[in-house]
Design a protein around this motif. Structure first.
Motif, PDB file in Angstrom:
ATOM      1  N   PHE A  14       0.864  -1.179   0.000  1.00 29.24           N
ATOM      2  CA  PHE A  14       0.000   0.000   0.000  1.00 29.24           C
ATOM      3  C   PHE A  14       0.890   1.215   0.000  1.00 29.24           C
ATOM      4  CE2 PHE A  14      -2.931  -3.073   1.910  1.00 29.24           C
ATOM      5  CZ  PHE A  14      -4.028  -2.869   1.100  1.00 29.24           C
ATOM      6  N   LEU A  16       0.961   4.662   0.679  1.00 29.12           N
ATOM      7  CA  LEU A  16       0.200   5.748   1.295  1.00 29.12           C
ATOM      8  C   LEU A  16       0.968   7.035   1.101  1.00 29.12           C
ATOM      9  CD1 LEU A  16      -0.741   3.717   4.475  1.00 29.12           C
ATOM     10  CD2 LEU A  16      -2.014   3.956   2.343  1.00 29.12           C
ATOM     11  N   PRO A  23       1.767  -5.388   3.528  1.00 34.10           N
ATOM     12  CA  PRO A  23       1.037  -6.359   4.344  1.00 34.10           C
ATOM     13  C   PRO A  23       1.196  -7.789   3.856  1.00 34.10           C
ATOM     14  CG  PRO A  23      -0.493  -5.163   2.958  1.00 34.10           C
ATOM     15  CD  PRO A  23       0.857  -4.582   2.700  1.00 34.10           C
ATOM     16  N   GLU A  42      -1.825 -13.738  14.086  1.00 32.59           N
ATOM     17  CA  GLU A  42      -2.383 -12.649  14.873  1.00 32.59           C
ATOM     18  C   GLU A  42      -3.036 -11.603  13.975  1.00 32.59           C
ATOM     19  OE1 GLU A  42       0.509 -11.644  18.504  1.00 32.59           O
ATOM     20  OE2 GLU A  42       1.540 -12.212  16.673  1.00 32.59           O
ATOM     21  N   SER A  43      -3.794 -10.702  14.596  1.00 33.85           N
ATOM     22  CA  SER A  43      -4.354  -9.581  13.853  1.00 33.85           C
ATOM     23  C   SER A  43      -3.232  -8.789  13.210  1.00 33.85           C
ATOM     24  CB  SER A  43      -5.098  -8.643  14.799  1.00 33.85           C
ATOM     25  OG  SER A  43      -6.378  -9.093  14.978  1.00 33.85           O
ATOM     26  N   GLY A  44      -3.444  -8.370  11.982  1.00 36.09           N
ATOM     27  CA  GLY A  44      -2.443  -7.548  11.315  1.00 36.09           C
ATOM     28  C   GLY A  44      -1.355  -8.348  10.633  1.00 36.09           C
ATOM     29  N   SER A  45      -1.512  -9.677  10.591  1.00 33.94           N
ATOM     30  CA  SER A  45      -0.461 -10.477   9.961  1.00 33.94           C
ATOM     31  C   SER A  45      -0.645 -10.581   8.450  1.00 33.94           C
ATOM     32  CB  SER A  45      -0.392 -11.862  10.604  1.00 33.94           C
ATOM     33  OG  SER A  45      -1.631 -12.508  10.512  1.00 33.94           O
ATOM     34  N   GLY A  46      -1.680  -9.946   7.915  1.00 31.90           N
ATOM     35  CA  GLY A  46      -1.830  -9.903   6.459  1.00 31.90           C
ATOM     36  C   GLY A  46      -2.766 -10.949   5.892  1.00 31.90           C
ATOM     37  N   THR A  48      -6.227 -10.962   5.841  1.00 35.63           N
ATOM     38  CA  THR A  48      -7.272 -10.339   5.033  1.00 35.63           C
ATOM     39  C   THR A  48      -6.677  -9.722   3.771  1.00 35.63           C
ATOM     40  OG1 THR A  48      -8.604  -9.896   6.986  1.00 35.63           O
ATOM     41  CG2 THR A  48      -9.081  -8.580   5.035  1.00 35.63           C
ATOM     42  N   ALA A  49      -5.520  -9.089   3.919  1.00 35.13           N
ATOM     43  CA  ALA A  49      -4.878  -8.474   2.751  1.00 35.13           C
ATOM     44  C   ALA A  49      -4.582  -9.529   1.684  1.00 35.13           C
ATOM     45  CB  ALA A  49      -3.596  -7.767   3.177  1.00 35.13           C
TER      46      ALA A  49
END
Ligand SMILES: Nc1ncnc2c1ncn2[C@@H]1O[C@H](COP(=O)(O)OP(=O)(O)O)[C@@H](O)[C@H]1O
Ligand SMILES: [Mg+2]
Lengths: 324, 305
Positions: A14, A16, A23, A42-46, A48-49
């Motif tokens: 991404f 920005l 991600p 864990e959350s944020g480990s990519g 969903t990305a």
């Protein structure tokens, strides 16, 4: 058997305004027809990305698919023109999202929302699509589907809405279903019903499932193989029994101890992983897990271990040899 | 739903009652109409006679009660200046105001809806920036100034369109633009922000995951959801277009309700002032009522609750 979906060394960024976030850093995975691959981390480990990348659903810009390939039906999805990609979404590869409360359009009847993809991909007439939508609701176990097809999302409970989402996803009989934490937003009692439903539908239609989940109980019951992700990288990939019995990456072991298991009555006491997940804006050098790793070696801060096969069907990305 | 309608209608009537009462007392602050109507050399007796013939000599409460009872039978009183029922005078001017409001609303919607959609979908682009810049200009420019500017350019210099008066569709163009400009800017901005919110919703992503194109996802799943807040404002704007055309009607000598209101104030025509104020208020609350009910049509969550 050959895979219906294969990802090789996928990289996503991404860009920005000020920073670039990565991600997804070299994710590889594959699933076969009828197989369930669980993706944990864990959350944020990519997770969903990665899932959204498969359908190329990230807004571009800021997203850029910077490397790797996503193979399905003999094509690289990253190279397809948008038009052809649309013919794949919801048709060959479909997705169920985490939050069924917000993933349905509140102003359209659920029947219309299912019929939409049938009309789009199968060219059905309005009335054919309606009838087919009722059938789809019946398949996901919604009682009284003729009447309920005309109702709106707010008239359904969370679990029923997730059933509707599943009906939408499976309406065109996709070869691959990506389910991104499909039960996280639901009551515990409903979670098991949804997973049972998915397993039943998989048996019937034979699609492959990529199941992103936080629940190791779900992994133990539903998955054939498990991919563990950390900081946008795949760090361990193995058959489900192997992962539970003989993890080869310290992160996997720590993760197993830190996550709830809905299938163990009472549950083992949870042992949270010290520290916090890596900041993707400035990831640590070397293995991203080394700052939190109890077994870290000096080299871990400089060498990024590749995901390599340690035993048949069991890969890990760690400088330590052997099982832990 | 029926209960909702009954409640809203009752509420509307209550508001109108209050407006009628406030209007009655407030117009009397405009000054004494009798003084205004008489030549300076009139005698006290003549003044007293005129006051009595108009009924303004009676106790205030007395006047109030007969005014309110009259309203129940749609009797708004006699216009002192026109020597005719105030209601009749308003009805005579109403078609012109409606023409203007409809033309202005048409201009507003034709300009603002595409502008709002394009700006939202191409957020951050040069198109978006120029739409937002136009919005800023449109919202901050006073109507009388826009009107005069348009007259200078299109009527005086280019001589394409008439500067004032009525009689042909061409007469409507400049006043409609003048009147609609502010609403167009406001609605474009509102639609843009509302659509940007909606485009970030999960169900838009669901629509795209089904295989809909970005454009189809916006039109099939975004617009109706984004229109909910916009409908309220469009409704209120219809109200103010019908009533708020005072400046525009003045600039273009357009003899509608707006000018009538100004005339009524100039002549201190109490009954006509009361009637125009009450009329404008009625337009507002009725439009509001219609907006509330149209919500139910657009949103099943309201309709089915
Ligand atoms: N649209 C986006 N813009 C910027 N960063 C994003 C975006 N989507 C995800 N990220 C970042 O990517 C990382 C991975 O997120 P995600 O894939 O949602 O994790 P998971 O699903 O494993 O919890 C997070 O650090 C998040 O901040
Ligand atoms: Mg996620």
């Amino acid at each position: 058997m050959s895979s219906v979906l294969e990802i090789n060394d996928l990289h996503v960024e991404f860009r920005l305004d000020a920073d670039t976030v990565k991600p997804v850093n070299g994710v590889s995975l594959s699933v076969e027809a009828g197989e369930t691959l669980a993706v944990v981390g864990e959350s944020g480990s990519g997770k969903t990305a990665t899932a959204l990348s498969i359908l190329r659903l990230h807004p571009t810009p800021p997203c850029h698919y910077t490397g790797g390939e996503i193979l399905a039906g003999g094509r690289d999805l990253l190279k397809l023109p948008e038009r052809e990609m649309r013919a794949i979404r919801g048709n060959e590869i479909a997705m169920v999202f985490q939050d069924p409360m917000t993933s349905l359009n509140p102003l359209k009847s659920v029947g219309a929302q299912i019929a939409e993809s049938l009309r789009l991909h199968q060219g059905l007439s309005r009335s054919q699509a309606r009838a087919q939508a009722v059938q789809a609701l019946r398949e996901v176990g919604i009682p009284n589907p003729e009447q309920r097809a005309g109702e709106y999302p707010h008239q359904f409970s969370g679990g029923m809405r997730q059933r509707v989402m599943i009906a939408i996803a499976l309406a065109c009989r996709p070869k691959v279903l990506i389910a991104d934490e499909p039960t996280t937003a639901l009551d515990v009692t409903v979670q098991a019903q949804i997973m049972e439903l998915l397993a039943g539908l998989q048996e019937r239609f034979g699609m492959a499932i990529v199941l992103i989940t936080h629940d190791l109980g779900v992994v133990a019951r539903c998955a054939d193989r498990v991919l563990v992700m950390y900081g946008g990288r795949p760090v361990e990939l193995a058959a489900v029994d192997e992962v539970f019995a003989a993890p080869r990456m310290p992160y996997t072991r720590a993760l197993l101890r830190s996550m709830p298991r809905s299938d163990v009555p009472g549950g083992a006491p949870l042992d949270p992983i010290p520290g916090s997940p890596p900041n993707l804006f400035s990831p640590p050098g070397g293995c991203a897990f080394h700052p939190r790793c109890a077994l870290a070696l000096p080299e871990c801060s400089s060498t990024v271990p590749p995901l390599t096969e340690r035993a048949p069907g069991h890969s890990a990305a760690c400088l330590l040899e052997g099982s832990l | 739903m029926i209960g909702f309608i009954v409640k809203r209608v009752g509420h509307t009537l209550l508001v109108l009652f209050c407006v009628a009462t406030v209007a009655f007392f407030i117009v009397r602050l405009a000054g004494d109409p009798v003084q205004q109507m008489l030549p300076p050399e009139a005698t006290i007796e003549q003044e007293r006679a005129l006051r009595a013939s108009l009924g303004f000599d009676r106790p205030l409460l007395d006047q109030y009660v007969s005014y309110m009872t009259g309203l129940l039978g749609l009797d708004f009183g006699q216009s002192v200046f026109f020597h005719r029922p105030a209601f009749e005078v308003i009805m005579e001017r109403l078609p012109l105001t409606i023409d203007l409001a409809v033309a202005a609303m048409a201009f507003t919607l034709i300009v603002s809806i595409p502008a709002g959609i394009v700006a939202a979908v191409r957020r951050g682009s040069a198109t978006d920036t120029s739409v937002m810049a136009s919005v800023l200009v449109g919202q901050s420019t006073p109507a009388f100034w826009v009107g005069i500017l348009l007259i200078l350019i299109f009527a005086v210099n280019l001589q394409w369109l008439p500067a004032s008066g009525t009689g042909s569709p061409a007469h409507l163009v400049l006043p409609a633009i003048t009147l609609g400009l502010y609403s167009a800017a406001m609605i474009a901005r509102l639609l843009r922000s509302s659509l940007i919110d909606v485009l970030g919703e999960d169900y838009i992503r669901t629509a795209r995951a089904k295989g809909l194109s970005g454009f189809k996802a916006v039109t099939a799943h975004g617009l109706r959801n984004a229109s909910l807040p916009v409908v309220t404002v469009v409704g209120l704007e219809v109200g103010s277009l019908l009533g708020g055309a005072i400046l525009t009607e003045q600039v273009f000598s357009w003899p509608g309700i707006g000018r009538l209101t100004v005339e009524a104030i100039t002549y201190r025509d109490y009954p006509l002032m009361q009637a125009t104020v009450l009329f404008l208020a009625a337009v507002f609350v009725i439009v509001n009522l219609v907006v509330d009910l149209s919500y139910a049509l657009l949103d099943p969550r309201v309709r089915l609750s």
